[in-house]
Write a protein that holds these residues in place. Structure first.
Motif, PDB file in Angstrom:
ATOM      1  N   PHE A  11       5.093 -11.399   9.310  1.00  0.00           N
ATOM      2  CA  PHE A  11       6.467 -11.072   8.925  1.00  0.00           C
ATOM      3  C   PHE A  11       6.598 -10.972   7.406  1.00  0.00           C
ATOM      4  CE2 PHE A  11      10.679 -12.565   7.628  1.00  0.00           C
ATOM      5  CZ  PHE A  11      11.498 -11.643   8.288  1.00  0.00           C
ATOM      6  N   VAL A  12       6.055 -11.971   6.703  1.00  0.00           N
ATOM      7  CA  VAL A  12       6.133 -11.978   5.231  1.00  0.00           C
ATOM      8  C   VAL A  12       5.346 -10.810   4.658  1.00  0.00           C
ATOM      9  CG1 VAL A  12       5.562 -13.283   3.159  1.00  0.00           C
ATOM     10  CG2 VAL A  12       6.521 -14.468   5.141  1.00  0.00           C
ATOM     11  N   LYS A  13       4.156 -10.545   5.211  1.00  0.00           N
ATOM     12  CA  LYS A  13       3.338  -9.439   4.711  1.00  0.00           C
ATOM     13  C   LYS A  13       4.051  -8.108   4.884  1.00  0.00           C
ATOM     14  CE  LYS A  13      -1.155 -11.636   5.478  1.00  0.00           C
ATOM     15  NZ  LYS A  13      -2.391 -11.634   6.290  1.00  0.00           N
ATOM     16  N   LEU A  14       4.681  -7.903   6.049  1.00  0.00           N
ATOM     17  CA  LEU A  14       5.382  -6.646   6.279  1.00  0.00           C
ATOM     18  C   LEU A  14       6.558  -6.487   5.318  1.00  0.00           C
ATOM     19  CD1 LEU A  14       5.413  -6.524  10.180  1.00  0.00           C
ATOM     20  CD2 LEU A  14       4.161  -5.014   8.653  1.00  0.00           C
ATOM     21  N   VAL A  15       7.307  -7.582   5.111  1.00  0.00           N
ATOM     22  CA  VAL A  15       8.433  -7.517   4.175  1.00  0.00           C
ATOM     23  C   VAL A  15       7.939  -7.169   2.776  1.00  0.00           C
ATOM     24  CG1 VAL A  15      10.230  -8.868   3.039  1.00  0.00           C
ATOM     25  CG2 VAL A  15       9.897  -9.081   5.506  1.00  0.00           C
ATOM     26  N   ILE A  16       6.849  -7.807   2.349  1.00  0.00           N
ATOM     27  CA  ILE A  16       6.312  -7.549   1.008  1.00  0.00           C
ATOM     28  C   ILE A  16       5.804  -6.115   0.896  1.00  0.00           C
ATOM     29  CG2 ILE A  16       4.468  -8.165  -0.594  1.00  0.00           C
ATOM     30  CD1 ILE A  16       4.724 -11.039   0.372  1.00  0.00           C
ATOM     31  N   MET A  17       5.079  -5.634   1.916  1.00  0.00           N
ATOM     32  CA  MET A  17       4.513  -4.288   1.866  1.00  0.00           C
ATOM     33  C   MET A  17       5.607  -3.226   1.851  1.00  0.00           C
ATOM     34  SD  MET A  17       1.303  -4.724   4.491  1.00  0.00           S
ATOM     35  CE  MET A  17       0.923  -2.973   4.452  1.00  0.00           C
ATOM     36  N   VAL A  18       6.611  -3.365   2.710  1.00  0.00           N
ATOM     37  CA  VAL A  18       7.695  -2.382   2.732  1.00  0.00           C
ATOM     38  C   VAL A  18       8.492  -2.441   1.429  1.00  0.00           C
ATOM     39  CG1 VAL A  18       9.804  -1.678   3.917  1.00  0.00           C
ATOM     40  CG2 VAL A  18       7.836  -2.431   5.244  1.00  0.00           C
ATOM     41  N   SER A  19       8.727  -3.650   0.943  1.00  0.00           N
ATOM     42  CA  SER A  19       9.460  -3.791  -0.322  1.00  0.00           C
ATOM     43  C   SER A  19       8.690  -3.157  -1.470  1.00  0.00           C
ATOM     44  CB  SER A  19       9.736  -5.266  -0.607  1.00  0.00           C
ATOM     45  OG  SER A  19      10.513  -5.848   0.420  1.00  0.00           O
ATOM     46  N   LEU A  20       7.357  -3.384  -1.491  1.00  0.00           N
ATOM     47  CA  LEU A  20       6.542  -2.782  -2.544  1.00  0.00           C
ATOM     48  C   LEU A  20       6.514  -1.262  -2.426  1.00  0.00           C
ATOM     49  CD1 LEU A  20       3.512  -5.248  -2.731  1.00  0.00           C
ATOM     50  CD2 LEU A  20       5.395  -5.002  -4.351  1.00  0.00           C
ATOM     51  N   ALA A  21       6.582  -0.748  -1.188  1.00  0.00           N
ATOM     52  CA  ALA A  21       6.610   0.703  -1.016  1.00  0.00           C
ATOM     53  C   ALA A  21       7.924   1.293  -1.523  1.00  0.00           C
ATOM     54  CB  ALA A  21       6.413   1.056   0.453  1.00  0.00           C
ATOM     55  N   LEU A  22       9.019   0.538  -1.402  1.00  0.00           N
ATOM     56  CA  LEU A  22      10.317   1.031  -1.838  1.00  0.00           C
ATOM     57  C   LEU A  22      10.557   0.826  -3.333  1.00  0.00           C
ATOM     58  CD1 LEU A  22      12.566  -0.221   1.100  1.00  0.00           C
ATOM     59  CD2 LEU A  22      11.811   2.119   0.693  1.00  0.00           C
ATOM     60  N   CYS A  23       9.986  -0.242  -3.877  1.00  0.00           N
ATOM     61  CA  CYS A  23      10.287  -0.611  -5.267  1.00  0.00           C
ATOM     62  C   CYS A  23       9.828   0.430  -6.290  1.00  0.00           C
ATOM     63  CB  CYS A  23       9.675  -1.974  -5.588  1.00  0.00           C
ATOM     64  SG  CYS A  23      10.621  -3.348  -4.894  1.00  0.00           S
ATOM     65  N   PRO A  24       8.578   0.939  -6.244  1.00  0.00           N
ATOM     66  CA  PRO A  24       8.140   1.871  -7.296  1.00  0.00           C
ATOM     67  C   PRO A  24       9.027   3.096  -7.447  1.00  0.00           C
ATOM     68  CG  PRO A  24       6.247   1.063  -6.085  1.00  0.00           C
ATOM     69  CD  PRO A  24       7.448   0.570  -5.368  1.00  0.00           C
ATOM     70  N   PRO A  25       9.367   3.839  -6.349  1.00  0.00           N
ATOM     71  CA  PRO A  25      10.231   5.004  -6.574  1.00  0.00           C
ATOM     72  C   PRO A  25      11.616   4.625  -7.096  1.00  0.00           C
ATOM     73  CG  PRO A  25       9.904   4.609  -4.223  1.00  0.00           C
ATOM     74  CD  PRO A  25       8.939   3.759  -4.945  1.00  0.00           C
ATOM     75  N   MET A  26      12.153   3.494  -6.601  1.00  0.00           N
ATOM     76  CA  MET A  26      13.459   3.056  -7.094  1.00  0.00           C
ATOM     77  C   MET A  26      13.377   2.703  -8.581  1.00  0.00           C
ATOM     78  SD  MET A  26      14.941   0.686  -4.028  1.00  0.00           S
ATOM     79  CE  MET A  26      15.249   1.347  -2.389  1.00  0.00           C
ATOM     80  N   LEU A  27      12.328   1.979  -8.942  1.00  0.00           N
ATOM     81  CA  LEU A  27      12.182   1.560 -10.335  1.00  0.00           C
ATOM     82  C   LEU A  27      11.933   2.758 -11.242  1.00  0.00           C
ATOM     83  CD1 LEU A  27      12.094  -0.840 -12.229  1.00  0.00           C
ATOM     84  CD2 LEU A  27       9.635  -1.045 -11.783  1.00  0.00           C
ATOM     85  N   LEU A  28      11.106   3.708 -10.779  1.00  0.00           N
ATOM     86  CA  LEU A  28      10.855   4.906 -11.570  1.00  0.00           C
ATOM     87  C   LEU A  28      12.136   5.716 -11.740  1.00  0.00           C
ATOM     88  CD1 LEU A  28       7.397   6.074 -10.171  1.00  0.00           C
ATOM     89  CD2 LEU A  28       7.878   5.100 -12.417  1.00  0.00           C
ATOM     90  N   GLY A  29      12.926   5.804 -10.658  1.00  0.00           N
ATOM     91  CA  GLY A  29      14.194   6.510 -10.770  1.00  0.00           C
ATOM     92  C   GLY A  29      15.130   5.850 -11.768  1.00  0.00           C
ATOM     93  N   HIS A  30      15.154   4.511 -11.724  1.00  0.00           N
ATOM     94  CA  HIS A  30      16.008   3.779 -12.666  1.00  0.00           C
ATOM     95  C   HIS A  30      15.528   3.979 -14.102  1.00  0.00           C
ATOM     96  CE1 HIS A  30      18.432   0.557 -14.369  1.00  0.00           C
ATOM     97  NE2 HIS A  30      17.338   0.042 -14.893  1.00  0.00           N
ATOM     98  N   LEU A  31      14.217   3.908 -14.318  1.00  0.00           N
ATOM     99  CA  LEU A  31      13.680   4.094 -15.666  1.00  0.00           C
ATOM    100  C   LEU A  31      13.928   5.509 -16.167  1.00  0.00           C
ATOM    101  CD1 LEU A  31      10.290   2.161 -15.365  1.00  0.00           C
ATOM    102  CD2 LEU A  31      12.380   1.410 -16.511  1.00  0.00           C
ATOM    103  N   ALA A  32      13.747   6.510 -15.266  1.00  0.00           N
ATOM    104  CA  ALA A  32      13.979   7.893 -15.668  1.00  0.00           C
ATOM    105  C   ALA A  32      15.453   8.098 -16.025  1.00  0.00           C
ATOM    106  CB  ALA A  32      13.564   8.842 -14.549  1.00  0.00           C
ATOM    107  N   GLY A  33      16.356   7.574 -15.192  1.00  0.00           N
ATOM    108  CA  GLY A  33      17.776   7.699 -15.490  1.00  0.00           C
ATOM    109  C   GLY A  33      18.141   7.026 -16.797  1.00  0.00           C
TER     110      GLY A  33
END
Length: 544
Positions: A11-33
């Motif tokens: 459960f923890v691994k899946l949460v971490i993996m999905v969160s890590l998959a979502l974080c980079p594009p969100m963070l890149l979008g925030h940095l670009a903006g």
């Protein structure tokens, strides 16, 4: 950190993996903006100061005032520049002559002083440009424009500026909502990751990957080692499982080839597994003929959530079943042998009784050693470590109790219990006796029943022994932290009512002898009691 994640649940691994998959594009979008907003903010500030400096430099009022230096012209220029400053949101507009001396400044006290920043040189050479430097208001972005009269003669320069802190504050106001949007997006992503992980865990029945692998290994081991043949079919009547024993029995009946994936009716003659799937009724202890070989079989439908998804059959060759039945008929012979052994045991008791009545103690000792085994090893251990006869006799009785309870009692160490006073012997018997009795009770349900009594001495500087250290360890279930603080309380016990006196008396005895006790207990890993008693306190009263 990686080790902790590796050992975490699915459960923890899946949460971490999905969160890590979502974080980079969100963070890149925030940095670009943030980058583009910041770039826009600085470009807007550059355009503003450039335009204001241009307006100031080309204003007829400014040119006239700097050319004539007349008071009325200065008054009109001052009013114009103050209005322009307020209307354009710049921090300042400064006019300087060809020597870099301020002719106009928002702070009238600075007029007549030299321009601050050191970046005005190119403007006095007729160039227009942007610069960043520290002035009287602080670090700022400023634009320089030269001032010319109608004949093209340079009269000085105009500078307009915005504080860098104001630009950054404006950018922060624009990027602030982006930060909240990023946080909200991450929160939504984590919630979705948790929901996805829970769904996957539910599909896997809450099992971890290593648990699934372990179950598969155990299933294969069980199927491989069982003495019965096991076959299973799905609801379509296709064989999905055939263990090794089933293959062996079927081969002996003339059924060869790979069976899994084949229709059960064509692969195994005479089976009724397809009928069990259709009808949903189990069949027990049925004889089945497979190419003239007879097996004894049980057929049971497989139900999952009330739905029949297949059937399983277990079977053995009737030849093996008959051989087993014949072996069981020999039980009467074993019963007769046990009856004979009981008579022999009674005869031995009669021999012991006769030797005892006739006073033939030496022959009795030899006979008892022959029957129940020698106690020399136990006696030698006690003799080597315990010099006090009362304590030695007491420990020998504990050996006997250990044999009765099936517990291994070991007495070891590098120390020695010296001869003690009667009072000291009684005190030590109370202390050690309670510890060993508690250890006996603690090991009742242990897989390995072992108690170790360790004897050590702490030498005194003047010779002899200063302190006796005795530890009693067991392989029991240990003591929880909740009970650890209460075990010496009078009447406290986890073994029922009318208990809880032994350790209380042990503590009173140690306090009287100036001794101490330490406990090392881990639930599931046994307990170690360590007692320290001054040898002088145990020997006190020896001459009394």
């Amino acid at each position: 950190m990686l080790h902790a994640i590796r050992n975490s649940s699915l459960f923890v691994k899946l949460v971490i993996m999905v969160s890590l998959a979502l974080c980079p594009p969100m963070l890149l979008g925030h940095l670009a903006g943030s980058y583009f907003i910041s770039k826009y903010g600085y470009e807007d500030a550059e355009n503003t100061v450039s335009s204001v400096a241009q307006l100031a430099a080309e204003s007829p009022l400014v040119v006239e005032a700097m050319r004539t230096r007349q008071p009325e012209a200065y008054r009109q220029m001052t009013a114009f520049l103050e209005t322009l400053t307020r209307a354009s949101d710049v921090k300042f507009i400064v006019l300087i002559d060809m020597q870099g001396i301020r002719l106009f400044h928002p702070d009238a006290a600075k007029i007549g002083q030299h321009f601050m920043g050191g970046d005005e040189g190119k403007a006095l050479e007729g160039q227009s440009y942007l610069s960043s430097a520290r002035g009287t208001f602080g670090f700022s972005l400023r634009a320089f424009r030269p001032i010319f009269d109608a004949q093209g003669n340079q009269l000085g320069a105009a500078s307009a500026g915005i504080l860098s802190s104001d630009i950054e504050a404006g950018v922060a106001r624009l990027t602030g909502p982006l930060g909240w949007l990023l946080a909200l997006s991450l929160a939504i992503g984590i919630v979705l990751a948790v929901l996805l992980s829970r769904t996957i865990k539910k599909i896997l029945f809450g099992l971890e990957p290593h648990q699934i692998a372990r179950l598969l290994e155990e299933r294969n081991a069980i199927l491989r080692t069982t003495r019965e043949g096991i076959i299973a079919v799905n609801k379509d009547g296709t064989l999905v499982l055939v263990n090794e024993m089933a293959e062996k029995i079927l081969r002996s009946a003339g059924v060869f080839g790979p069976l899994e994936g084949q229709p059960v009716q064509s692969a195994i003659p005479g089976t009724r597994l397809d009928a069990v799937v259709r009808e949903g009724r189990p069949e027990y202890d049925q004889e089945q003929n497979i190419n003239s070989s007879v097996v004894l079989t049980n057929r049971v439908p497989i139900l999952v959530q009330g739905e029949i998804i297949g059937a399983v059959a277990t079977f053995r060759d009737m030849t093996d079943v008959r051989a087993q039945a014949e072996r069981l008929t020999g039980l009467s012979n074993y019963v007769e042998a046990l009856r004979s052994r009981s008579h022999e045991y009674l005869n031995k008791l009669h021999v012991i009784s006769g030797l005892l009545r006739n006073g033939r103690h030496a022959e009795l000792d030899a006979y008892l050693e022959q029957i129940i085994g020698s106690k020399k090893l136990e006696t030698s251990a006690i003799a080597a470590l315990v010099k006090d006869p009362i304590v030695a006799g007491f420990l020998e009785s504990k050996y006997s109790r250990a044999h009765e309870m099936g517990v291994t009692l070991v007495i070891e160490g590098h120390g020695v219990i010296p001869p003690l006073s009667p009072k000291g012997s009684h005190a030590l018997v109370t202390v050690v006796g309670n510890l060993i009795d508690n250890a006996f009770e603690a090991t009742i349900y242990a897989v390995e029943k072992r108690i170790t009594l360790n004897i050590e001495n702490i030498p005194a500087q003047a010779g002899g022994y200063d302190e006796l250290v005795i530890s009693v360890s067991d392989t029991g279930r240990g003591i929880s932290d909740e009970h650890l603080e209460k075990i010496f309380t009078k009447g406290f016990s986890t073994k029922g009512s009318n208990r809880g006196i032994g350790l209380y008396m042990l503590l009173l005895t140690l306090e009287e002898m100036d001794g101490s006790v330490e406990i090392d207990a881990k639930p599931g890993h046994g307990t170690v009691f360590t007692v320290r008693v001054p040898v002088a306190a145990l020997a006190q009263g020896e001459q009394e």
